[in-house]
Design a protein around this motif. Structure first.
Motif, PDB file in Angstrom:
ATOM      1  N   SER A 176       0.852  -1.128  -0.216  1.00  0.00           N
ATOM      2  CA  SER A 176       0.037  -0.043   0.026  1.00  0.00           C
ATOM      3  C   SER A 176       0.950   1.349  -0.125  1.00  0.00           C
ATOM      4  CB  SER A 176      -0.951   0.040   1.217  1.00  0.00           C
ATOM      5  OG  SER A 176      -1.922   1.240   1.172  1.00  0.00           O
ATOM      6  N   LYS A 228      -1.878   7.760   6.196  1.00  0.00           N
ATOM      7  CA  LYS A 228      -2.618   6.820   6.659  1.00  0.00           C
ATOM      8  C   LYS A 228      -2.194   5.674   7.744  1.00  0.00           C
ATOM      9  CE  LYS A 228      -5.137   3.064   4.000  1.00  0.00           C
ATOM     10  NZ  LYS A 228      -6.600   3.864   3.889  1.00  0.00           N
ATOM     11  N   TRP A 276      -1.798   2.493  10.284  1.00  0.00           N
ATOM     12  CA  TRP A 276      -1.963   1.092   9.888  1.00  0.00           C
ATOM     13  C   TRP A 276      -1.763   0.559  11.303  1.00  0.00           C
ATOM     14  CZ3 TRP A 276      -2.465  -1.989   5.333  1.00  0.00           C
ATOM     15  CH2 TRP A 276      -2.697  -1.334   4.436  1.00  0.00           C
ATOM     16  N   LEU A 289      -1.264  -3.641  12.627  1.00  0.00           N
ATOM     17  CA  LEU A 289      -1.385  -4.875  12.135  1.00  0.00           C
ATOM     18  C   LEU A 289      -1.084  -6.119  13.273  1.00  0.00           C
ATOM     19  CD1 LEU A 289       0.774  -2.840  10.202  1.00  0.00           C
ATOM     20  CD2 LEU A 289       0.260  -4.749   8.853  1.00  0.00           C
ATOM     21  N   GLU A 292       2.017  -0.749  14.545  1.00  0.00           N
ATOM     22  CA  GLU A 292       1.330   0.222  13.792  1.00  0.00           C
ATOM     23  C   GLU A 292       2.596   1.215  13.743  1.00  0.00           C
ATOM     24  OE1 GLU A 292      -0.618   2.821  16.999  1.00  0.00           O
ATOM     25  OE2 GLU A 292      -0.001   1.563  18.260  1.00  0.00           O
ATOM     26  N   HIS A 300      -4.911  -6.739   9.486  1.00  0.00           N
ATOM     27  CA  HIS A 300      -4.570  -5.189   9.590  1.00  0.00           C
ATOM     28  C   HIS A 300      -5.899  -4.179   9.390  1.00  0.00           C
ATOM     29  CE1 HIS A 300      -4.574  -6.845   5.343  1.00  0.00           C
ATOM     30  NE2 HIS A 300      -5.291  -5.298   4.953  1.00  0.00           N
ATOM     31  N   THR A 340      -7.192   0.081   8.758  1.00  0.00           N
ATOM     32  CA  THR A 340      -6.431   1.349   8.583  1.00  0.00           C
ATOM     33  C   THR A 340      -7.378   2.357   8.988  1.00  0.00           C
ATOM     34  OG1 THR A 340      -7.681   1.290   6.391  1.00  0.00           O
ATOM     35  CG2 THR A 340      -5.399   0.209   6.324  1.00  0.00           C
ATOM     36  N   SER A 382      -3.437   0.354  -3.125  1.00  0.00           N
ATOM     37  CA  SER A 382      -3.075  -0.882  -2.754  1.00  0.00           C
ATOM     38  C   SER A 382      -3.080  -2.039  -3.947  1.00  0.00           C
ATOM     39  CB  SER A 382      -4.089  -1.469  -1.728  1.00  0.00           C
ATOM     40  OG  SER A 382      -3.946  -0.482  -0.635  1.00  0.00           O
TER      41      SER A 382
END
Length: 225
Positions: A147, A154, A156, A158, A192, A209, A211, A221
């Protein structure tokens, strides 16, 4: 016409954000709106640069953990096409398919792109669907992917495949961040990091994940089969 509409659908898997980076002179931020959602206190996703070789990528990241790559792309020409003004001029009347911030993005809504940008692109209410700052996708997993951010930021979150996160599929990521995240002990918090223009996130197969768009963002992506 159909091809153009399909292209826009691929660019706008929204209400997430959108597509890629580089140097652009008009206007700052591409004309998209900056938000007020905070970044994480500390990025816990490893970073690498263009010196990362393919063999080292396979050895350290491809099958084991995510990585943020910086300085590996130059998408200035593409970035210049993704400003608010230019996308409206090129695709305003075309329908776009929006994915909701809830239910794993299963629900789809078709609206003209101009209507979406001018009337629906607003900051996310934690309890309702939205598509600007604060929007995003709840936890889910699929195959490995990349991505990359063009405009905006953005954030993230995970988790590895063997660590299922605690979340409700009908709760927005913003609500999860405000209500669930603070209750998690440090050992149960996700990896993150905030992805900025010019950076690419890689995540391995079946990694959970979620977002969260800190601004109205443009990104792309690519999922690997």
């Amino acid at each position: 016409m159909a091809a153009a509409a399909r292209l826009l659908q691929l660019l706008l898997l929204l209400p997430l954000g959108w597509v890629r980076p580089g140097a652009c002179t008009d206007p700052p931020g591409g004309g998209w709106v900056a938000g007020t959602v905070p970044e994480e206190p500390r990025c816990t996703v490893e970073r690498a640069d263009a010196s990362l070789t393919y063999s080292l990528f396979l050895q350290r990241f491809a099958f084991s953990r995510p990585v943020i790559l910086g300085g590996v792309t130059d998408n200035s020409a593409f970035r210049a096409l993704c400003t608010r003004e230019k996308l409206l001029a090129a695709f305003g009347p075309f329908p776009v398919r929006l994915s909701t911030a809830n239910t794993y993005s299963y629900r789809k809504v078709d609206v003209p792109f101009q209507e979406y940008v001018e009337h629906l692109l607003k900051p996310q209410d934690p309890a309702r669907l939205g598509s600007g700052s604060g929007s995003g996708v709840p936890f889910h997993w699929h195959g490995p992917g990349f991505s990359e951010v063009i405009f905006g930021r953005k954030r993230w979150f995970l988790y590895p495949p063997d660590q299922t996160p605690h979340f409700h599929p009908n709760e927005t990521t913003l609500a999860w961040l405000q209500h669930t995240y603070p209750t998690l002990p440090p050992a149960l918090r996700p990896l993150e990091c905030t992805l900025r223009p010019g950076e690419v996130l890689y995540f391995p197969d079946r990694w959970w994940h979620a977002t969260l768009n800190l601004d109205t963002s443009v990104f792309i992506s690519t999922f690997l089969g």
